[in-house]
Design a protein around this motif. Structure first.
Motif: not given
Length: 110
Positions: A42-57
């Motif tokens: 959906p557009k114009h709604s609530v979403i979740a995003m994860n950046s765990t695991g990015i670290g130093k990669d």
């Protein structure tokens, strides 16, 4: 395989919605199939995003820098539930950050 994973993720979300559950989509995107991954969200709604695991990669950081603005442009979310470390150039005014509690329990039972 990546297309199948994205399909099953959307299928499960659709099933839960059909059963009356409120769903906040967790946006999981692979740069190689970014258009397909975002299809149907959906557009114009609530979403979740994860950046765990990015670290130093470095490759993961580069992917985030490609994916994040694309998601913002395509979905125009009103709020982003974020977990994992803050990344450069995030829209902090629409983001709510949550700490990754996994590390707190890594020594549990030892």
């Amino acid at each position: 395989m990546k297309i199948a994973i994205s399909f099953y993720n959307k299928l499960i979300m659709a099933w839960w919605q059909y059963k009356g559950k409120t769903i906040i989509p967790n946006i999981i995107v692979d740069p190689a199939i970014i258009d397909y991954c975002l299809e149907g969200y959906p557009k114009h709604s609530v979403i979740a995003m994860n950046s765990t695991g990015i670290g130093k990669d470095e490759r993961a950081k580069q992917n985030w820098q490609i994916i994040y603005p694309f998601v913002i442009d395509r979905l125009a979310p009103v709020r982003i539930i974020r977990y994992g470390g803050k990344q450069p150039n995030e829209r902090e005014e629409i983001s709510v950050y949550y700490e990754n509690d996994n590390k707190k329990f890594s020594n549990y039972g030892r």
